[in-house]
Scaffold this motif. Structure first.
Motif, short mmCIF file in Angstrom:
data_model
loop_
_atom_site.label_atom_id
_atom_site.label_comp_id
_atom_site.label_asym_id
_atom_site.label_seq_id
_atom_site.Cartn_x
_atom_site.Cartn_y
_atom_site.Cartn_z
N LYS A 103 22.35 -21.63 -68.75
CA LYS A 103 22.84 -22.77 -67.67
C LYS A 103 21.83 -23.51 -67.52
O LYS A 103 20.64 -23.07 -67.32
N ASN A 104 21.98 -24.71 -67.16
CA ASN A 104 21.10 -25.75 -66.52
C ASN A 104 20.37 -25.25 -65.39
O ASN A 104 19.19 -25.54 -65.14
N GLU A 105 21.03 -24.52 -64.60
CA GLU A 105 20.50 -24.06 -63.27
C GLU A 105 19.11 -23.37 -63.63
O GLU A 105 18.35 -23.29 -62.72
N LYS A 124 10.32 -24.71 -68.02
CA LYS A 124 10.41 -25.81 -69.11
C LYS A 124 9.21 -25.65 -70.07
O LYS A 124 9.18 -26.09 -71.14
N LYS A 177 19.50 -30.86 -72.74
CA LYS A 177 20.53 -30.46 -71.75
C LYS A 177 21.86 -31.15 -71.89
O LYS A 177 21.58 -32.66 -72.26
N GLY A 216 25.13 -27.12 -70.50
CA GLY A 216 23.88 -26.14 -70.43
C GLY A 216 22.99 -26.55 -71.08
O GLY A 216 23.15 -27.97 -71.43
N PHE A 217 21.90 -25.73 -71.60
CA PHE A 217 20.75 -26.32 -72.38
C PHE A 217 20.56 -25.47 -73.56
O PHE A 217 21.16 -24.52 -73.86
N GLU A 266 14.78 -34.55 -73.12
CA GLU A 266 16.24 -34.00 -72.38
C GLU A 266 17.18 -35.23 -72.66
O GLU A 266 16.98 -36.52 -72.60
N ASN A 269 20.83 -36.26 -71.49
CA ASN A 269 22.21 -35.76 -70.91
C ASN A 269 23.62 -36.57 -71.27
O ASN A 269 23.36 -37.72 -71.57
#
Length: 139
Positions: free
Chosen positions: A75-77, A84, A92, A96-97, A136, A138
């Motif tokens: 999860k991104n959180e 990182k 991401k 999620g990642f 990253e 998005n």
């Protein structure tokens, strides 16, 4: 040898790799083998040096490289500036990642059972290392 199996059909490629492997074992010798065909390296390499844009980006025993690296999904959180740092590259999206870590144990110490750990092959390792550090995207 520079790209010795390029443009060979799969059967001949495997035969050539077997010949190379036999010679290495019989003569207890080393072969410097330059290629972009990572499946060849999976079959015959013991020690790897990845060179990108004229710089060594990764080197070591093939088995150790494969053992230490893995894909982590979660999860991104869970991503922060601290977490990182364990990634070679991380992507991401809204789900999620996903990222490549260079130290599986360190990643497990950070994330524990909150993420999924997947084994990786040499081609994927090369892809992550060359697509950019800590990238990253998005979506």
């Amino acid at each position: 040898m520079d790209e010795p199996t390029a443009n060979l059909d799969p059967l001949v490629r495997n035969e050539l790799l077997e010949i190379i492997q036999e010679r290495i074992e019989e003569d207890n010798s080393s072969v410097f083998y330059s290629t972009h065909i990572t499946s060849d390296l999976d079959k015959v390499a013991d020690y790897l040096i990845f060179i990108y844009n004229g710089k060594i980006i990764l080197q070591g025993e093939k088995d150790v490289i494969l053992e230490n690296h893995c894909i982590v999904r979660g999860k991104n959180e869970l991503l922060s500036d601290d977490t990182k740092n364990v990634f070679v590259s991380v992507l991401k999206n809204s789900f999620g990642f996903e990222g490549l870590v260079f130290n599986r144990k360190e990643a497990y110490d950070l994330f524990g059972e909150e993420v999924v750990y997947d084994n990786i092959n040499l081609e994927d390792i090369l892809t992550y290392y060359t697509r950019g550090n800590k990238s990253e995207k998005n979506n």
